[in-house]
Structures are given as C-alpha cells and as structure tokens.
Scaffold this motif. Structure first.
Motif, PDB file in Angstrom:
ATOM      1  N   LEU A  51      23.150  22.194  30.954  1.00  0.00           N
ATOM      2  CA  LEU A  51      24.505  21.774  31.025  1.00  0.00           C
ATOM      3  C   LEU A  51      25.167  21.755  32.629  1.00  0.00           C
ATOM      4  N   ALA A  52      25.477  20.737  32.963  1.00  0.00           N
ATOM      5  CA  ALA A  52      26.096  20.727  34.441  1.00  0.00           C
ATOM      6  C   ALA A  52      27.406  21.723  34.546  1.00  0.00           C
ATOM      7  N   VAL A  53      27.553  22.119  35.876  1.00  0.00           N
ATOM      8  CA  VAL A  53      28.540  23.211  35.913  1.00  0.00           C
ATOM      9  C   VAL A  53      29.847  22.073  35.762  1.00  0.00           C
ATOM     10  N   PRO A  54      30.940  22.677  35.106  1.00  0.00           N
ATOM     11  CA  PRO A  54      32.217  21.980  34.737  1.00  0.00           C
ATOM     12  C   PRO A  54      32.863  21.630  36.241  1.00  0.00           C
ATOM     13  N   LYS A  55      33.445  20.573  36.437  1.00  0.00           N
ATOM     14  CA  LYS A  55      33.937  20.323  37.639  1.00  0.00           C
ATOM     15  C   LYS A  55      35.293  21.104  38.050  1.00  0.00           C
ATOM     16  N   ASP A  56      36.000  21.337  36.705  1.00  0.00           N
ATOM     17  CA  ASP A  56      37.089  22.172  36.998  1.00  0.00           C
ATOM     18  C   ASP A  56      37.338  22.831  35.781  1.00  0.00           C
ATOM     19  N   VAL A  57      38.378  23.959  35.692  1.00  0.00           N
ATOM     20  CA  VAL A  57      38.678  24.742  34.702  1.00  0.00           C
ATOM     21  C   VAL A  57      39.135  23.877  33.389  1.00  0.00           C
ATOM     22  N   GLU A  58      39.811  23.091  33.879  1.00  0.00           N
ATOM     23  CA  GLU A  58      40.302  22.191  32.659  1.00  0.00           C
ATOM     24  C   GLU A  58      39.213  21.436  31.734  1.00  0.00           C
ATOM     25  N   LYS A 119      35.042  41.999  35.909  1.00  0.00           N
ATOM     26  CA  LYS A 119      35.319  41.396  37.051  1.00  0.00           C
ATOM     27  C   LYS A 119      36.382  40.096  37.265  1.00  0.00           C
ATOM     28  N   GLU A 120      37.523  40.483  37.966  1.00  0.00           N
ATOM     29  CA  GLU A 120      38.836  39.854  38.225  1.00  0.00           C
ATOM     30  C   GLU A 120      38.847  39.212  39.168  1.00  0.00           C
ATOM     31  N   LEU A 121      38.506  37.909  39.063  1.00  0.00           N
ATOM     32  CA  LEU A 121      39.120  37.109  40.385  1.00  0.00           C
ATOM     33  C   LEU A 121      40.347  37.177  41.196  1.00  0.00           C
ATOM     34  N   ASN A 122      40.584  37.570  42.379  1.00  0.00           N
ATOM     35  CA  ASN A 122      41.756  37.541  43.225  1.00  0.00           C
ATOM     36  C   ASN A 122      42.144  36.116  43.454  1.00  0.00           C
ATOM     37  N   PRO A 123      43.170  35.557  43.007  1.00  0.00           N
ATOM     38  CA  PRO A 123      43.474  34.414  43.302  1.00  0.00           C
ATOM     39  C   PRO A 123      43.775  34.143  44.776  1.00  0.00           C
ATOM     40  N   GLU A 124      44.067  35.152  45.506  1.00  0.00           N
ATOM     41  CA  GLU A 124      44.397  34.826  47.179  1.00  0.00           C
ATOM     42  C   GLU A 124      42.997  35.330  47.708  1.00  0.00           C
ATOM     43  N   LEU A 147      18.231  38.940  34.102  1.00  0.00           N
ATOM     44  CA  LEU A 147      19.348  38.377  34.389  1.00  0.00           C
ATOM     45  C   LEU A 147      20.613  39.236  33.669  1.00  0.00           C
ATOM     46  N   VAL A 148      21.584  39.587  34.706  1.00  0.00           N
ATOM     47  CA  VAL A 148      22.796  40.096  33.975  1.00  0.00           C
ATOM     48  C   VAL A 148      23.178  39.548  32.914  1.00  0.00           C
ATOM     49  N   GLU A 149      23.530  40.333  31.644  1.00  0.00           N
ATOM     50  CA  GLU A 149      24.093  39.442  30.434  1.00  0.00           C
ATOM     51  C   GLU A 149      25.579  39.461  30.730  1.00  0.00           C
ATOM     52  N   LEU A 150      25.888  38.240  30.421  1.00  0.00           N
ATOM     53  CA  LEU A 150      27.603  37.973  30.473  1.00  0.00           C
ATOM     54  C   LEU A 150      27.762  37.942  29.093  1.00  0.00           C
ATOM     55  N   ILE A 151      28.882  38.921  28.760  1.00  0.00           N
ATOM     56  CA  ILE A 151      29.405  39.123  27.328  1.00  0.00           C
ATOM     57  C   ILE A 151      30.522  38.135  27.098  1.00  0.00           C
ATOM     58  N   GLY A 152      31.585  37.954  28.129  1.00  0.00           N
ATOM     59  CA  GLY A 152      32.567  37.008  27.702  1.00  0.00           C
ATOM     60  C   GLY A 152      33.376  36.918  28.896  1.00  0.00           C
ATOM     61  N   TYR A 153      34.595  36.030  28.903  1.00  0.00           N
ATOM     62  CA  TYR A 153      35.413  35.777  30.066  1.00  0.00           C
ATOM     63  C   TYR A 153      36.838  35.600  29.481  1.00  0.00           C
ATOM     64  N   CYS A 154      37.672  35.872  30.550  1.00  0.00           N
ATOM     65  CA  CYS A 154      39.087  35.312  30.113  1.00  0.00           C
ATOM     66  C   CYS A 154      39.675  34.197  31.091  1.00  0.00           C
ATOM     67  N   CYS A 155      40.237  33.079  30.651  1.00  0.00           N
ATOM     68  CA  CYS A 155      40.554  31.967  31.353  1.00  0.00           C
ATOM     69  C   CYS A 155      41.950  31.638  31.065  1.00  0.00           C
ATOM     70  N   GLU A 156      42.816  32.664  31.179  1.00  0.00           N
ATOM     71  CA  GLU A 156      44.229  32.616  30.444  1.00  0.00           C
ATOM     72  C   GLU A 156      45.086  32.318  31.548  1.00  0.00           C
ATOM     73  N   ASP A 157      45.920  31.175  31.573  1.00  0.00           N
ATOM     74  CA  ASP A 157      46.873  30.930  32.760  1.00  0.00           C
ATOM     75  C   ASP A 157      46.069  31.059  34.003  1.00  0.00           C
ATOM     76  N   ASP A 158      46.767  31.616  35.189  1.00  0.00           N
ATOM     77  CA  ASP A 158      45.808  31.768  36.282  1.00  0.00           C
ATOM     78  C   ASP A 158      44.629  33.047  36.371  1.00  0.00           C
ATOM     79  N   HIS A 159      44.616  33.571  35.219  1.00  0.00           N
ATOM     80  CA  HIS A 159      43.526  34.793  35.329  1.00  0.00           C
ATOM     81  C   HIS A 159      42.132  34.339  35.122  1.00  0.00           C
ATOM     82  N   ARG A 160      41.226  34.751  35.762  1.00  0.00           N
ATOM     83  CA  ARG A 160      39.784  34.253  35.704  1.00  0.00           C
ATOM     84  C   ARG A 160      39.106  35.785  35.843  1.00  0.00           C
TER      85      ARG A 160
END
Length: 381
Positions: A51-58, A119-124, A147-160
């Motif tokens: 599957l292609a990488v999504p172009k954006d979060v939406e 791992k939390e993305l710093n928006p700045e 390969l590292v195992e990814l358990i899950g994610y959070c994509c809530e509001d501006d949180h990544r």
C-alpha cells in the motif's frame, strides 16, 4: 521507573545540500524490543500488494489497511507513561521524545501488562507528518523478526505518537562506542546477521523497500542482544518496471550514505548495502564512521582510513577492536568479515554483494565458529 535505563545518543541525520535545500542535522531515537521468532512474512493488505504511503493524515484516517494496529487515545498513552514523566524518557531527537511506559488493564481494560516505547512527534521539531506516515505505513504492513514491531499509534487532533514494544538493551551505538564495550565477536557477527536479514527481507519484497538510513543508532537490541531495524521515516520504495534507480532528494546520515547517492540522488538497494558495510566496519574496528581527530583520513572518514587495510591480513589485525580480546576470534573469521565489509564498501555499487549473499556469508562465519575455535588451538607448523 529504573534510573539506569540507557539514554540513546544518535548521530545527526542530514538532507545533503548537493541535491536539495539543506536542513539542520537531526537525532532520532527508538526503543522497541524484539519479541518474535516467527517466519518473516508480508501482511497482505489488498490485491495490489504494498500500500502506498498516505499523502497526508486525512487520507491515513480513511484507510482500513492498518486495522491490526491498535489505535490509542492520547489520554491512554499519557497514563502509560506517567503523564509523560521526564523520568521516563529513554531517547530524544529530531522527532521528539521517546518514553518508556507500560500499557495494562489500568490503561485499557483487559490489556495484558506490556512494556512499550512511546515515541511522540514534536510539532515544533524537524520531522513532520510525512515521516510519521512513512513509519506507520511500512511497519504497519510488514512483519519480520528483525524489523521493529509497531504495536499501535495515536493520531488525535495534533498529537502524533507511535507505540512499539520495548527494546531492553537500547541501540547498538550505545554499546559499541562505550569505553568498556563488552560485545563479543560472536555477538557482533550475530547482530550483523540479524540486521542483514532485515535488509534482505526489505530488498526482496514484491516492490523493494530501500531503508535509506542504516546506522548503529537505528539498530536496537533486546535482552538477549537480538537485533532489529527501527526508524523507517526515510524508507523509500525502490525502482520498478526495468528502472535502475529512484531519484530523490538526498537524505540520510553523513558517514553512512553511499557516495553515488550523495553525488547524484540516485537511490538503489545498493545504497543500503554501502551503509551496512560502514556499520560492519564499525563493529570490526570499534570506532565511529566519522572521527574528526583521525589523522590522514579525509574528513575523519573511517572508510577512507580503514577500507584499504581490510584486504591486508598482516595489517588487519592491528585495527581490529582490541576490547574484544584476541581469544574471541580467529584470523580466518576476521578476514572473512573484513572482506565482506570491503566488498560492501565498493565505490562501484554494481559490484557490491546483494544482501541475500551477505546473509549467506555471515551465516557461514557463525557456523564455522566452532571449527575456527578448534583450529586456533592447533599450533602452527
């Protein structure tokens, strides 16, 4: 929270100015854990394969292909990390901050107690949604013991945020460049084999995946020193349809990036092979890819200084990492690994070995260890 957990210091990642606008260096850290010995596989996500990488979060939010990943709320991950307690930090870099945490029944009802790295993305910060999406996309579709195992994610509001299994021993960089490094010869070869297997898997996918940022800080170790590749933010789909390369802005880490990629922006799987050769050389010699104080080497390059010595057995023994102790290895095994590093570091990408052949070579080195030990005890005539 234990106070002795390793803090993972990472080398800077750069976008190299010769093929695009420059950006400052960045450091990146992950702390997941190897937790599977099942056969490698690619999770099927549809009739069209990868599957292609999504172009954006939406777009990402509309996709169901990542249904096997767990979607966490920000409040859940806050609770898992003690409200993102600074004492829980085990890594920090351009992406943001990595926390150790525990997800259990108190965080989510019925969830078995699980140590995690969050791992939390710093928006700045320097890394944006694109690399976050790339990481979720590749690790959300691939499964392999190295390969590292990814358990899950959070994509809530501006949180990544990304949630991985916790890697107890941290990064290879953390161990290899300590003054009192205790990585044995056999452990180093096994680590090299583990990550070579991970790269070979990526390169052998239906559409090859080029990792593009292979270095010691992206190699993570579990409690038994089994190794996994982490940090897929720069991963790139390889060429298809008879094409020889993909053209892209040059990104990666100085000292590990292949010379032809730096010069032209032409990316192939052989770019990863060169980076692997640099790490193999670091493990053999016990020194960093770039050391400004090194006399006689252009730009402090370990490759420029050491590669010519790799095929000269009498001089080779002088540069092997003395912290291992001579009793741990034989001249034969060192020469085989040195020759492999020499081939991976060829200026001509066409003559570098494919990662599948690298795996075969390292398997043979490990398998011959017992014979080498016996031979080393026989007096020379």
């Amino acid at each position: 929270m234990p106070s002795h957990l390793p803090f993972l210091r990472q080398m800077h990642r750069w976008i190299i100015a010769s093929c695009g606008p420059s950006r400052p260096g960045r450091r990146r850290d992950d702390v997941p854990r190897l937790a599977t010995t099942s056969p490698p596989k690619l999770r099927k996500v549809g009739s069209e394969g990868m599957l292609a990488v999504p172009k954006d979060v939406e777009e990402f939010r509309t996709m169901s292909a990542y249904g096997h990943l767990k979607l966490f709320t920000y409040d859940e991950l806050s609770q898992a990390t003690g409200d993102f307690d600074p004492a829980q930090i085990v890594g920090e870099g351009g992406f943001g901050v990595v926390y150790q945490g525990v997800i259990d029944g108190a965080v989510r009802k019925g969830y078995p107690p699980t140590e995690v790295a969050v791992k939390e993305l710093n928006p700045e910060g320097l890394q944006g949604d694109r690399e976050w999406l790339t990481e979720v996309s590749y690790l959300g579709q691939y499964s392999h013991p190295n390969l590292v195992e990814l358990i899950g994610y959070c994509c809530e509001d501006d949180h990544r945020l990304l949630v991985y299994e916790y890697m107890a021993k941290g990064s290879l960089e953390h161990h290899l460049f300590r003054r009192a490094c205790n990585l044995s010869w056999t452990t180093r070869v096994k680590i090299a084999l583990d990550v070579a297997s991970g790269l070979a898997f990526l390169h052998g996918a239906e559409r090859p995946i080029i990792y593009r940022d292979f270095k010691t800080s992206n190699i993570l170790l579990d409690a038994d020193f089994n190794a996994k590749l982490s940090d897929f933010g720069l991963a790139k789909e390889g060429p298809m349809g008879g094409k020889t390369h993909v053209s892209t802005r040059v990104m990666g880490t100085y000292g590990y990036a292949a010379p032809e990629y730096m010069a032209t922006g032409h990316l192939t799987v052989m770019s990863d092979v060169y980076g692997f050769g640099v790490v193999l050389l670091e493990m053999l010699v016990g020194r960093r890819a770039l050391e400004p104080s090194r006399a006689g080497a252009r730009g402090g390059s370990l490759v420029d200084w050491a590669r010519p010595i790799l095929i000269r057995p009498k001089k080779l023994e002088r540069i092997v990492d003395r912290r291992m102790g001579e009793h741990q290895y034989t001249a034969r095994s060192v020469e085989r690994v040195a020759r492999l590093a020499y081939d991976c570091l060829s200026q001509n990408p066409k003559v570098r070995p494919a990662m599948a052949r690298v795996v075969t070579t390292l398997e043979a080195v490990l398998a011959s260890g017992a014979d080498d030990d016996t031979a080393a005890q026989v007096p020379a005539r």
